[in-house]
Motif scaffolding. Sequence first.
Motif, PDB file in Angstrom:
ATOM      1  N   GLN A   1      21.159  11.842  -8.029  1.00  0.00           N
ATOM      2  CA  GLN A   1      19.795  11.808  -7.361  1.00  0.00           C
ATOM      3  C   GLN A   1      19.523  11.889  -5.721  1.00  0.00           C
ATOM      4  O   GLN A   1      20.745  11.706  -5.087  1.00  0.00           O
ATOM      5  CB  GLN A   1      19.552  10.226  -7.562  1.00  0.00           C
ATOM      6  CG  GLN A   1      18.935   9.833  -9.187  1.00  0.00           C
ATOM      7  CD  GLN A   1      18.541   8.267  -9.122  1.00  0.00           C
ATOM      8  OE1 GLN A   1      19.000   7.645  -8.187  1.00  0.00           O
ATOM      9  NE2 GLN A   1      17.815   8.184 -10.281  1.00  0.00           N
ATOM     10  N   TRP A   2      18.879  12.651  -5.342  1.00  0.00           N
ATOM     11  CA  TRP A   2      18.921  12.895  -3.857  1.00  0.00           C
ATOM     12  C   TRP A   2      17.303  12.328  -3.213  1.00  0.00           C
ATOM     13  O   TRP A   2      16.276  12.383  -3.929  1.00  0.00           O
ATOM     14  CB  TRP A   2      18.565  14.509  -3.804  1.00  0.00           C
ATOM     15  CG  TRP A   2      19.745  15.226  -4.006  1.00  0.00           C
ATOM     16  CD1 TRP A   2      20.134  15.686  -5.333  1.00  0.00           C
ATOM     17  CD2 TRP A   2      21.011  15.442  -3.238  1.00  0.00           C
ATOM     18  NE1 TRP A   2      21.463  16.153  -5.334  1.00  0.00           N
ATOM     19  CE2 TRP A   2      21.968  16.265  -4.211  1.00  0.00           C
ATOM     20  CE3 TRP A   2      21.150  15.320  -2.038  1.00  0.00           C
ATOM     21  CZ2 TRP A   2      23.048  16.413  -3.620  1.00  0.00           C
ATOM     22  CZ3 TRP A   2      22.455  15.646  -1.448  1.00  0.00           C
ATOM     23  CH2 TRP A   2      23.262  16.271  -2.100  1.00  0.00           C
ATOM     24  N   GLY A   3      17.555  11.694  -2.304  1.00  0.00           N
ATOM     25  CA  GLY A   3      16.363  11.092  -1.501  1.00  0.00           C
ATOM     26  C   GLY A   3      16.112  11.666   0.103  1.00  0.00           C
ATOM     27  O   GLY A   3      16.779  12.253   0.450  1.00  0.00           O
ATOM     28  N   TRP A   4      14.815  11.774   0.198  1.00  0.00           N
ATOM     29  CA  TRP A   4      14.338  12.617   1.439  1.00  0.00           C
ATOM     30  C   TRP A   4      14.389  11.444   2.576  1.00  0.00           C
ATOM     31  O   TRP A   4      13.766  10.421   2.407  1.00  0.00           O
ATOM     32  CB  TRP A   4      12.844  13.228   1.280  1.00  0.00           C
ATOM     33  CG  TRP A   4      12.471  13.506   2.434  1.00  0.00           C
ATOM     34  CD1 TRP A   4      11.352  13.065   3.302  1.00  0.00           C
ATOM     35  CD2 TRP A   4      12.822  14.851   3.034  1.00  0.00           C
ATOM     36  NE1 TRP A   4      11.282  14.034   4.290  1.00  0.00           N
ATOM     37  CE2 TRP A   4      12.202  15.091   4.234  1.00  0.00           C
ATOM     38  CE3 TRP A   4      13.966  15.750   2.953  1.00  0.00           C
ATOM     39  CZ2 TRP A   4      12.258  16.196   5.081  1.00  0.00           C
ATOM     40  CZ3 TRP A   4      14.158  16.849   3.495  1.00  0.00           C
ATOM     41  CH2 TRP A   4      13.289  16.956   4.633  1.00  0.00           C
ATOM     42  N   ALA A   5      15.229  11.622   3.482  1.00  0.00           N
ATOM     43  CA  ALA A   5      15.202  10.651   4.732  1.00  0.00           C
ATOM     44  C   ALA A   5      14.231  10.915   5.826  1.00  0.00           C
ATOM     45  O   ALA A   5      14.532  10.485   6.906  1.00  0.00           O
ATOM     46  CB  ALA A   5      16.855  10.691   5.076  1.00  0.00           C
ATOM     47  N   GLY A   6      13.538  11.815   5.534  1.00  0.00           N
ATOM     48  CA  GLY A   6      12.731  12.286   6.759  1.00  0.00           C
ATOM     49  C   GLY A   6      12.942  13.622   7.390  1.00  0.00           C
ATOM     50  O   GLY A   6      12.134  14.237   7.948  1.00  0.00           O
ATOM     51  N   SER A   7      14.251  14.050   7.403  1.00  0.00           N
ATOM     52  CA  SER A   7      14.749  15.259   8.030  1.00  0.00           C
ATOM     53  C   SER A   7      15.636  16.303   7.022  1.00  0.00           C
ATOM     54  O   SER A   7      15.796  17.330   7.406  1.00  0.00           O
ATOM     55  CB  SER A   7      15.172  15.052   9.379  1.00  0.00           C
ATOM     56  OG  SER A   7      16.503  14.440   9.374  1.00  0.00           O
ATOM     57  N   ALA A   8      16.226  15.343   6.125  1.00  0.00           N
ATOM     58  CA  ALA A   8      17.042  15.885   5.134  1.00  0.00           C
ATOM     59  C   ALA A   8      17.246  15.355   3.991  1.00  0.00           C
ATOM     60  O   ALA A   8      16.703  13.994   3.839  1.00  0.00           O
ATOM     61  CB  ALA A   8      18.277  16.145   5.791  1.00  0.00           C
ATOM     62  N   TRP A   9      17.616  16.022   2.832  1.00  0.00           N
ATOM     63  CA  TRP A   9      18.004  15.363   1.530  1.00  0.00           C
ATOM     64  C   TRP A   9      19.241  14.705   1.481  1.00  0.00           C
ATOM     65  O   TRP A   9      20.283  15.396   1.947  1.00  0.00           O
ATOM     66  CB  TRP A   9      17.813  16.449   0.547  1.00  0.00           C
ATOM     67  CG  TRP A   9      16.507  16.758   0.191  1.00  0.00           C
ATOM     68  CD1 TRP A   9      15.816  18.028   0.722  1.00  0.00           C
ATOM     69  CD2 TRP A   9      15.213  16.195  -0.494  1.00  0.00           C
ATOM     70  NE1 TRP A   9      14.546  18.092   0.310  1.00  0.00           N
ATOM     71  CE2 TRP A   9      14.118  17.080  -0.490  1.00  0.00           C
ATOM     72  CE3 TRP A   9      15.281  14.851  -1.334  1.00  0.00           C
ATOM     73  CZ2 TRP A   9      13.157  16.851  -0.956  1.00  0.00           C
ATOM     74  CZ3 TRP A   9      14.099  14.680  -1.848  1.00  0.00           C
ATOM     75  CH2 TRP A   9      12.803  15.365  -1.694  1.00  0.00           C
TER      76      TRP A   9
END
Length: 77
Positions: free
Chosen positions: A45-53
């Motif tokens: 699972q990958w999450g978007w942190a605002g500037s990167a996965w």
Amino acid sequence: MRIDTCPTGAWAGQANRLAQRIRGTWVFYAPCVGLVMLDVATLAQWGWAGSAWTLVAPRVLQASATYIRRASPRAKA
């Protein structure tokens, strides 16, 4: 949906954006902070942190759902 960090060709300039093919045309979407995606190839699972996965979970366990059929409380035996 697809995501690529270094896209080329039809996806050039669309790094880290969500790509969806609709009627033969690629449509791109900006991810929102907190969005979590599942990599079906690795089950990570990958999450978007605002500037990167960022990696949220390295591998999600494969689980199967078990369905239990219950009798209605009004059903007569």
